[in-house]
Enzyme design. Structure first.
Site, PDB file in Angstrom:
ATOM      1  N   HIS A 201     -12.864   5.721  -3.405  1.00  0.00           N
ATOM      2  CA  HIS A 201     -11.795   4.889  -2.849  1.00  0.00           C
ATOM      3  C   HIS A 201     -11.982   3.400  -3.155  1.00  0.00           C
ATOM      4  O   HIS A 201     -11.007   2.668  -3.269  1.00  0.00           O
ATOM      5  CB  HIS A 201     -11.658   5.141  -1.345  1.00  0.00           C
ATOM      6  CG  HIS A 201     -10.286   4.784  -0.843  1.00  0.00           C
ATOM      7  ND1 HIS A 201      -9.132   5.247  -1.434  1.00  0.00           N
ATOM      8  CD2 HIS A 201      -9.876   3.957   0.157  1.00  0.00           C
ATOM      9  CE1 HIS A 201      -8.080   4.751  -0.812  1.00  0.00           C
ATOM     10  NE2 HIS A 201      -8.506   3.956   0.156  1.00  0.00           N
TER      11      HIS A 201
ATOM     12  N   CYS B  67      -3.449   7.428  -1.946  1.00  0.00           N
ATOM     13  CA  CYS B  67      -4.754   7.563  -2.611  1.00  0.00           C
ATOM     14  C   CYS B  67      -5.848   8.091  -1.683  1.00  0.00           C
ATOM     15  O   CYS B  67      -6.817   8.694  -2.159  1.00  0.00           O
ATOM     16  CB  CYS B  67      -5.205   6.230  -3.175  1.00  0.00           C
ATOM     17  SG  CYS B  67      -3.873   5.188  -3.719  1.00  0.00           S
TER      18      CYS B  67
ATOM     19  N   TYR C  20      -9.116   0.768  -5.274  1.00  0.00           N
ATOM     20  CA  TYR C  20      -8.546  -0.530  -4.877  1.00  0.00           C
ATOM     21  C   TYR C  20      -8.038  -1.365  -6.049  1.00  0.00           C
ATOM     22  O   TYR C  20      -7.566  -2.485  -5.848  1.00  0.00           O
ATOM     23  CB  TYR C  20      -9.535  -1.301  -3.990  1.00  0.00           C
ATOM     24  CG  TYR C  20      -9.253  -1.028  -2.530  1.00  0.00           C
ATOM     25  CD1 TYR C  20      -9.563   0.205  -1.965  1.00  0.00           C
ATOM     26  CD2 TYR C  20      -8.640  -1.972  -1.726  1.00  0.00           C
ATOM     27  CE1 TYR C  20      -9.263   0.473  -0.655  1.00  0.00           C
ATOM     28  CE2 TYR C  20      -8.341  -1.713  -0.404  1.00  0.00           C
ATOM     29  CZ  TYR C  20      -8.648  -0.488   0.135  1.00  0.00           C
ATOM     30  OH  TYR C  20      -8.335  -0.221   1.443  1.00  0.00           O
TER      31      TYR C  20
ATOM     32  N   CYS D  34      -5.475  -0.652  -7.053  1.00  0.00           N
ATOM     33  CA  CYS D  34      -4.071  -0.705  -6.591  1.00  0.00           C
ATOM     34  C   CYS D  34      -3.639  -2.143  -6.348  1.00  0.00           C
ATOM     35  O   CYS D  34      -2.499  -2.515  -6.609  1.00  0.00           O
ATOM     36  CB  CYS D  34      -3.905   0.098  -5.308  1.00  0.00           C
ATOM     37  SG  CYS D  34      -4.781  -0.601  -3.889  1.00  0.00           S
TER      38      CYS D  34
ATOM     39  N   CYS E 238       0.864  -1.183   0.000  1.00  0.00           N
ATOM     40  CA  CYS E 238       0.000   0.000   0.000  1.00  0.00           C
ATOM     41  C   CYS E 238       0.899   1.230   0.000  1.00  0.00           C
ATOM     42  O   CYS E 238       1.680   1.436   0.923  1.00  0.00           O
ATOM     43  CB  CYS E 238      -0.885  -0.003   1.249  1.00  0.00           C
ATOM     44  SG  CYS E 238      -1.709   1.581   1.523  1.00  0.00           S
TER      45      CYS E 238
ATOM     46  N   GLU F 104      -6.108  -5.402   4.536  1.00  0.00           N
ATOM     47  CA  GLU F 104      -6.547  -4.087   4.059  1.00  0.00           C
ATOM     48  C   GLU F 104      -7.537  -4.244   2.905  1.00  0.00           C
ATOM     49  O   GLU F 104      -8.492  -3.475   2.770  1.00  0.00           O
ATOM     50  CB  GLU F 104      -5.334  -3.275   3.612  1.00  0.00           C
ATOM     51  CG  GLU F 104      -5.640  -1.828   3.310  1.00  0.00           C
ATOM     52  CD  GLU F 104      -4.383  -1.062   2.922  1.00  0.00           C
ATOM     53  OE1 GLU F 104      -3.734  -1.475   1.946  1.00  0.00           O
ATOM     54  OE2 GLU F 104      -4.055  -0.077   3.590  1.00  0.00           O
TER      55      GLU F 104
ATOM     56  N   GLU G 192       0.031   1.982   9.053  1.00  0.00           N
ATOM     57  CA  GLU G 192      -1.250   2.368   9.658  1.00  0.00           C
ATOM     58  C   GLU G 192      -0.936   2.880  11.056  1.00  0.00           C
ATOM     59  O   GLU G 192      -0.148   2.274  11.772  1.00  0.00           O
ATOM     60  CB  GLU G 192      -2.212   1.179   9.770  1.00  0.00           C
ATOM     61  CG  GLU G 192      -2.400   0.368   8.502  1.00  0.00           C
ATOM     62  CD  GLU G 192      -3.124   1.079   7.373  1.00  0.00           C
ATOM     63  OE1 GLU G 192      -3.904   2.004   7.680  1.00  0.00           O
ATOM     64  OE2 GLU G 192      -2.891   0.718   6.207  1.00  0.00           O
TER      65      GLU G 192
ATOM     66  N   THR H 216      -4.047   5.362   7.217  1.00  0.00           N
ATOM     67  CA  THR H 216      -3.069   4.884   6.241  1.00  0.00           C
ATOM     68  C   THR H 216      -2.015   5.960   5.995  1.00  0.00           C
ATOM     69  O   THR H 216      -2.341   7.086   5.614  1.00  0.00           O
ATOM     70  CB  THR H 216      -3.790   4.535   4.922  1.00  0.00           C
ATOM     71  OG1 THR H 216      -4.741   3.516   5.199  1.00  0.00           O
ATOM     72  CG2 THR H 216      -2.818   4.060   3.867  1.00  0.00           C
TER      73      THR H 216
HETATM   74 FE1  SF4 Z   1      -3.308   1.930  -0.147  1.00  0.00          FE
HETATM   75 FE2  SF4 Z   1      -4.629   0.977  -2.248  1.00  0.00          FE
HETATM   76 FE3  SF4 Z   1      -5.861   2.629  -0.512  1.00  0.00          FE
HETATM   77 FE4  SF4 Z   1      -3.965   3.503  -2.199  1.00  0.00          FE
HETATM   78  S1  SF4 Z   1      -6.006   2.659  -2.731  1.00  0.00           S
HETATM   79  S2  SF4 Z   1      -4.148   4.021  -0.031  1.00  0.00           S
HETATM   80  S3  SF4 Z   1      -2.536   1.780  -2.229  1.00  0.00           S
HETATM   81  S4  SF4 Z   1      -5.087   0.540  -0.104  1.00  0.00           S
END
Ligand code: SF4
Length: 503
Positions: free
Chosen positions: A311, A123, A315, A317, A119, A465, A276, A210
């Protein structure tokens, strides 16, 4: 000084706060900006003098640093033109002017996941500035406030200085059957404790934040819908991470102390990690210029819903991490000399299919974005929730398959220090070898990476997460239920079935 007397810095003006930041261009600038901030951070029961240098914290800083490096290495992907300041800005600070901006954001997130395998924490700030654009605009329309202009002024400065913003959303919640104003402890949800002509004071805790220590500003936001009785809890404001009255308590992660051991093999991914933190705000001051909601409880629910729409599509990501894990599993197949074995190839196909399924729902949600009254675009809510719901499941199956392919050696393997021992190392190098042309150490490194992502430090980002970040699975099911429009679906079915009374 009397404990009740506020320290001078506590009441800094907005201008004084911004003056403490210089323009950050490179990863090195970012690293330098974290030092000497005088923050209070606890880790393993001790206040840490310089968190930026702590071996457990450093990998999480590196992950954010990669967002500065990527903007320089691939500006087309990681920067965008901002009409607000008429300049190129980091895409993590860009407001969404079109569905194409959201698509590019997703592509950048996947790339960042591939680079870091964890992570990368930036974001939440991006999604916060996105949601505040429309929400501040709509509050002003209804209540005649001037939050939107304050927000734009803040964002312009944030873009100019290229700073990082963490989102402080999750309150501890205490007794879940009670509303914020009904809790035995009034600080169980963040609230405004005092108002002056210069600003407000807030008190409370934000949990699971985060990258909370690694970022320059924290935006505190409500975590759920609020009623009139909860008015003091309806607060949104920007606070510098080194403001007086903030205490950080670092969240530990599985296998985190491996970062304190010699060597880098056993960490699996020694360079990058997530972060975190539990953050306590003890009557922290926010000047009026940085307050974007104070008392407009009617907008809390909408704020949360819109934040999650952004958000939950962010994800994607995790597909970057999925790419790394597929690559690691394919590598171990190769290192074992098994690349022609069909069931292993099929498992790699299955992992890829699951990973791309996550990506397809996220990117579709961005393509289907709709324009808000403020002019910003927002992800399609249904598809964003489907994306996040996929993320609560598929990384677990991808991890199971990676562990299946890796074999039990992934968790029974000796340590790097044994590998470095003359006698034990000879035995390990000889008998933990796979293919003759692959060094045993390389095989061990890949196995440790799979361990890191599925059981170790970065399993926090890849698995738990994925389950709970941006809302646990049931939160997405509620949103899917709200948007599923079952009545229209019934109408289609009954019509085709020849049922006369289609209503
Ligand atoms: Fe972390 Fe993914 Fe959230 Fe970005 S979108 S803060 S990488 S969990």
């Amino acid at each position: 000084m009397n404990a009740a007397t506020p320290a001078p810095r506590r009441e800094e003006s907005a201008e004084q706060r911004w003056n403490r930041f210089s323009v950050l261009k490179t990863g090195d600038d970012y690293l330098a900006s974290l030092r000497n901030r005088g923050t209070r951070l606890f880790l393993f029961g001790e206040l840490i003098d310089e968190p930026a240098d702590h071996p457990i914290i450093k990998p999480s800083i590196n992950a954010l640093r990669a967002s500065y490096d990527l903007a320089i290495d691939d500006p087309e992907l990681a920067t965008a033109w901002s009409p607000l300041i008429d300049a190129q800005v980091n895409r993590f600070l860009h407001i969404v002017e079109s569905p194409g901006d959201l698509v590019m954001k997703n592509k950048m997130q996947r790339r960042m996941g591939q680079i870091t395998g964890t992570c990368f924490q930036r974001c939440t700030g991006l999604d916060t500035i996105s949601v505040l654009h429309s929400v501040t605009y709509e509050i002003d329309e209804k209540h005649g406030t001037n939050y939107h202009q304050r927000y734009l002024d803040f964002l312009k400065e944030a873009q100019r200085k290229n700073i990082l913003i963490a989102a402080g959303m999750t309150d501890p919640k205490g007794d879940r059957s009670k509303r914020p104003s009904e809790q035995a402890d009034p600080d169980m949800f963040m609230r405004v404790t005092r108002r002056t002509d210069k600003g407000i004071y807030v008190k409370g805790v934000k949990a699971h934040m985060t990258g909370g220590w690694n970022q320059h500003w924290i935006c505190v936001l409500p975590t759920m819908n609020l009623s009139e009785a909860d008015k003091d809890y309806a607060v949104v404001g920007m606070i510098p991470g080194d403001a007086e009255g903030i205490t950080y308590i670092y969240g530990r992660q599985s296998c985190d102390t491996r970062a304190m051991e010699p060597g880098d093999i056993d960490q699996g991914n020694a360079q990058y990690g997530g972060q975190e933190v539990l953050v306590y705000f003890d009557d922290v001051f926010i000047p009026n210029e940085h307050v974007f909601m104070d008392g407009q409880y009617q907008f809390a629910q909408e704020l949360v819903t819109r934040f999650t729409a952004y958000h939950r599509a962010s994800y994607v990501c995790k597909t970057g991490l999925g790419d790394v894990l597929v690559g690691a599993a394919a590598s171990i197949v190769e290192y074992n000399g098994l690349e022609k074995v069909s069931h292993l190839r099929d498992k790699l196909v299955e992992m890829t299919h699951l990973n791309e399924t996550i990506y397809s729902s996220g990117i579709a949600s961005s393509h289907e974005a709709k324009k808000m009254p403020s002019g910003i675009f927002m992800n399609d809510t249904m598809l964003a929730n489907v994306c996040k719901h996929n993320v609560t499941r598929f990384p677990y199956e991808i991890s199971r398959l990676a562990q299946d392919i890796a074999g039990g050696i992934m968790v029974t393997m000796p340590s790097e220090q044994d590998l470095d021992n003359e006698e034990a190392g000879d035995i390990i190098r000889r008998f933990l070898k796979g293919r003759d042309d692959i060094p045993t150490e390389d095989r061990m490194r890949i196995l440790r990476l799979i361990e890191n992502m599925t059981l170790g430090r970065n399993a926090v980002g890849y698995l738990t997460e994925s389950m709970h970040g941006a809302g646990s699975p049931q939160a997405q099911r509620i949103q899917i239920l709200r948007g599923m429009d079952v009545e229209t679906k019934k109408w289609h079915a009954r019509k085709l079935a020849g049922i006369k009374q289609v209503s």
